[in-house]
Design a protein around this motif. Sequence first.
Motif, PDB file in Angstrom:
ATOM      1  N   MET A   1     -40.583 -18.664   0.553  1.00  0.00           N
ATOM      2  CA  MET A   1     -41.324 -19.856   0.983  1.00  0.00           C
ATOM      3  C   MET A   1     -40.333 -21.017   1.097  1.00  0.00           C
ATOM      4  SD  MET A   1     -44.673 -21.493  -0.766  1.00  0.00           S
ATOM      5  CE  MET A   1     -45.102 -19.996  -1.606  1.00  0.00           C
TER       6      MET A   1
ATOM      7  N   ALA B   1     -43.507 -25.569   0.813  1.00  0.00           N
ATOM      8  CA  ALA B   1     -44.831 -25.187   0.368  1.00  0.00           C
ATOM      9  C   ALA B   1     -45.923 -26.133   0.815  1.00  0.00           C
ATOM     10  CB  ALA B   1     -44.829 -25.091  -1.140  1.00  0.00           C
ATOM     11  N   TYR B   2     -45.570 -27.375   1.010  1.00  0.00           N
ATOM     12  CA  TYR B   2     -46.605 -28.321   1.407  1.00  0.00           C
ATOM     13  C   TYR B   2     -45.988 -29.390   2.295  1.00  0.00           C
ATOM     14  CZ  TYR B   2     -44.542 -31.056  -2.296  1.00  0.00           C
ATOM     15  OH  TYR B   2     -43.655 -31.720  -3.083  1.00  0.00           O
TER      16      TYR B   2
ATOM     17  N   ALA C   1     -39.259 -36.939  -9.557  1.00  0.00           N
ATOM     18  CA  ALA C   1     -40.441 -36.391 -10.217  1.00  0.00           C
ATOM     19  C   ALA C   1     -41.422 -37.525 -10.515  1.00  0.00           C
ATOM     20  CB  ALA C   1     -40.007 -35.715 -11.497  1.00  0.00           C
TER      21      ALA C   1
ATOM     22  N   SER D   1     -37.663 -29.340 -11.341  1.00  0.00           N
ATOM     23  CA  SER D   1     -38.448 -30.541 -11.048  1.00  0.00           C
ATOM     24  C   SER D   1     -39.345 -30.331  -9.837  1.00  0.00           C
ATOM     25  CB  SER D   1     -37.558 -31.724 -10.738  1.00  0.00           C
ATOM     26  OG  SER D   1     -36.693 -31.949 -11.772  1.00  0.00           O
TER      27      SER D   1
ATOM     28  N   GLU E   1     -41.335 -17.949  -5.472  1.00  0.00           N
ATOM     29  CA  GLU E   1     -41.296 -19.342  -5.927  1.00  0.00           C
ATOM     30  C   GLU E   1     -42.526 -20.117  -5.498  1.00  0.00           C
ATOM     31  OE1 GLU E   1     -37.505 -20.703  -4.216  1.00  0.00           O
ATOM     32  OE2 GLU E   1     -38.680 -22.061  -2.972  1.00  0.00           O
ATOM     33  N   ALA E   2     -42.787 -21.193  -6.223  1.00  0.00           N
ATOM     34  CA  ALA E   2     -43.954 -22.025  -5.946  1.00  0.00           C
ATOM     35  C   ALA E   2     -43.632 -23.440  -6.418  1.00  0.00           C
ATOM     36  CB  ALA E   2     -45.163 -21.476  -6.705  1.00  0.00           C
ATOM     37  N   PRO E   3     -44.319 -24.442  -5.854  1.00  0.00           N
ATOM     38  CA  PRO E   3     -44.058 -25.800  -6.327  1.00  0.00           C
ATOM     39  C   PRO E   3     -44.379 -25.946  -7.817  1.00  0.00           C
ATOM     40  CG  PRO E   3     -45.374 -25.841  -4.332  1.00  0.00           C
ATOM     41  CD  PRO E   3     -45.309 -24.414  -4.772  1.00  0.00           C
TER      42      PRO E   3
ATOM     43  N   GLU F   1     -46.669 -14.674  -6.066  1.00  0.00           N
ATOM     44  CA  GLU F   1     -45.795 -14.316  -4.942  1.00  0.00           C
ATOM     45  C   GLU F   1     -44.946 -13.099  -5.299  1.00  0.00           C
ATOM     46  OE1 GLU F   1     -44.304 -17.427  -2.332  1.00  0.00           O
ATOM     47  OE2 GLU F   1     -42.321 -16.519  -2.489  1.00  0.00           O
TER      48      GLU F   1
END
Lengths: 383, 599
Positions: free
Chosen positions: A1, A4-5, A285, B15, B37-39, B59
């Motif tokens: 990915m 992602a957004y 962040a 982060s 992976e992911a946020p 995933e």
Amino acid sequence: MTHAYTPGLRLSEKIQIRKSRNLPLPGDVIVKKDDIVKSGDIVARTNLPGKVHSVNVVNRLAILPADLRKNMLKKEGESVKKDEPIAETSPFIKMFKSICLSPITGNIESISDITGQVLLREPPKPVQISAYIDGKVVRTVEKEGVVIETYATFIQGIFGIGGETTGELQIVVDSTDVIVKPEDLNETHKGKIIVCGSIIYYGAIKKALEVGVKGIVVGGIRDKDINELLGYDLGVAITGSEDINITLIITEGFGQIRMAQKTFDILKHREGSMASINGATQIRAGVVRPEIIIPYKKDETEKASETIGEGESPTNEESGGIAVGDPIRIIRNPHFGKIGKVKALPSELRTIETEAKARVLEVEFSDGQTTVIPRANVEAIET
Amino acid sequence: MTNDLNVMVATDCGSTTTKAILIEKKGNEYRQTFRGEAPTTVEAPFEDVTRGVLNAFAELEELSGRKILDGEKIITPAEGDTGVDIYISTSSAGGGLQMMVAGAVKTMSAQSAQKAALGAGAIVMDVIASNDKRLPHEKIERIRDLRPDMILLSGGTDGGTVSHVVELAEFIGAANPRPRLGMTFQLPVIYAGNKEARDRVSAVLKDKTALKITDNLRPLLERENLGPARLEIQNLFLEHVMAHAPGYKNLMAWTDVPIMPTPGAVGEMMQVAAKKDDINVVGVDIGGATTDVFSVFDGVFNRTVSANLGMSYSISNVIAETGIGNIMKWLPFDIDEADIRNRIKNKMIRPTTIPQLLEDLKLEHAIAREALRLAFEQHKALAVGLKGVQKQREISETFERVATEETLIEMNKLDLIIGSGGVLSHAPRRSQAMMMMIDAFQPQGITMIAVDSIFMMPHLGVLSTINEKAATEVFEKDCLIYLGPCISLTNTGKHGSKCLDYTITYSNGNKIEDSLLLGELKVFDLKDGEKAEVEITPARQFDVGEGKGKQLVKEVTGGVVGLVIDARGRPLDLKGGKGREPLAEMLTKWNTAFDAYPE
């Protein structure tokens, strides 16, 4: 990915907003639930502890740390005036007496018979928190602060400098691509928040400062003009505390980029209203973007369908993906700033000019032309 | 437990993204097999780190076909295509571990304290020392304003100064700092100084802070003892900092071994790698906000973090620190300074965008060179021997400059440079990463250059604490990509003069012979794992690591880019000059030698 957004900045003509107004340290809340407040009204106050000063009394009096306490004239917790003696020696011959004076007016914080130093604290500094937006107090948190609710137009910028300010909104350009010139600004703009077009140069910012403009909302700005305004190169994107007497909100980015038409139209529609703006930006962040809040007067209020919560930074940057047909803006070269519609969302990775493999989308511009852009380089436009 | 580990899942909660990898035992060896992976979901609206972890697992499940989760529960142990034997994790979410350190003397105990904090994986926000020339009220205000996650207080050798240490404790007490997370909790303070001052420090701080006392990190001037302080920092990181971050209580319950701060885990892996082959290693991780540099020289580990040098959030600060001129000198094309400034600022405000144009990619690579160079300079300045130690010197040394500030990083003895972070690991061509690292670090003599393929060093670092074999196997087979050896001059001379002759003898008997002029650079085909013998004879005034004019004969192993002979001299001089080619032409030649960019 790869991405992602797709972040988008918030843009709402009428929305219910709740803003927390909190003290940095526990103190007193001076408004009640259901009170109607104006942006400048004080809602809470507290005292910040004063500065601490240290005096090495042992060295000044040439005594041993163990003997410090018996030579002290003041005890811990006692108040002192500037130049008042706080310690003295008592030798046989008075002429050899040494005296140590207080460098400040304040209190004795601590006396150390190990290091021989005495810490003194200045009186506390009062801090007040204003309402910042016109609205109604819907919640009070004892000793901490309040939550204020209002119906307002809410627009997020991409970057800003300068802190909270309020003023009447005034549009100073005819369209989004116009560049405001110093001669366009005069005494009538004093105390106002002005809305400009695609870019503002340092000359015009300087004029705005001279005439007493409180805030500027503009599509783009050159980095070099920000440098000139601040007097230093802005390194890290944590802003809001600059001491520049003006608040600047950039809606699109650096360079000459016309303000998004919808943003401009909404601002134009609300011209003449009181706006509360804050340039504070934090890009890491816990992202914080600058904001423009233009509350509606009571008679203009209708129930809005959406609500922005009590957090300091209402944001929808976590919002979901984009679909074919959605309007998007390109946020990197080439075609930086252009607006188009998503024509296709191929799922496989494509090789772009840099030879990197990236997730892409196909964009169609209003003239019918199409191009392929990495998904990471577009943002959704709120509708 | 460690003997029966066949399937392991590891995450690194960064982060912005949470990265999960699957490590499986295939036959007799461990391999990294899948990655998801992911946020990261530490921020609003989720405010629960485990959401991101579950998404990354999902995933991983999709890609591997292995069922890891039963609802929101990790299935253990592994049986067939279901479950895993162990789950481990590192974390740098929420800005990582932010510390402030204090010590009596800036270059002695305060520096040792700084090393201990950095080695444990912290960002050091400030170093307070009795002799740092700030006035007491300035120190107190600084402590109060910064709001660190914890403070490490040291000072005095055992039996040494008490008053300086107590004075620092008094400053901390007067500042009465609040922790960054968890308003209602007391700030953790670790005391690792003169053991004779313990009672007094305790009297000053025990009511105002969550005080922990551990062994002196500088018990003697000649000796550092950083281990106990580092361990205490990592314990408190879990107990105080992590426990207050959203969702971490759950995450801590899921993992089978304690969560480590990400840079701490990378440091573990660097040390394992250096120990295994008995080599000197420098590693770098260039991220969006910070750049970490690690080194292991003669077994001594050091880590530094340049908190405001990075490729997205901090990109603009690289320019503020190095100056725009230093960026522009790396660009082989003309471009308006104001345009570059705007492009960089636009990257800062939209940090997730990627370069689409070749020109933008070259600009990012130019900035990366400077960020790496600055971070490495900061590292060299901190990775020094112990100060305050009396050294016996020979009479002959009396007339030499006394090198009390000598860095431990001797470029000529460096065996391996490992690069990681998006701009290096994901460079479209591997040769670009190699060029950036050579230009930034300027290795001397023979140095192997490698990149971390998909940033799995944090995962492997924490794995190495429970199964070193698995960690090193995966590190060598799946994590590191060897780009190739670089043979460089260690000095410089007149540009354009002949500086060396070389002979490369391949294992099949083929030979290449030629010479290079100062300022030239050549890349030779030498595939990953392929060996060749290199014979280099420098001209009289030049040195390739063996001494001026002395021949170098060594067997080298290739990499995916090849073998580089860098005759540009050290330090690398990019200034134009009389009789020299214009800089843009030189850069183009070097880029062409590397076949770094498309035509």
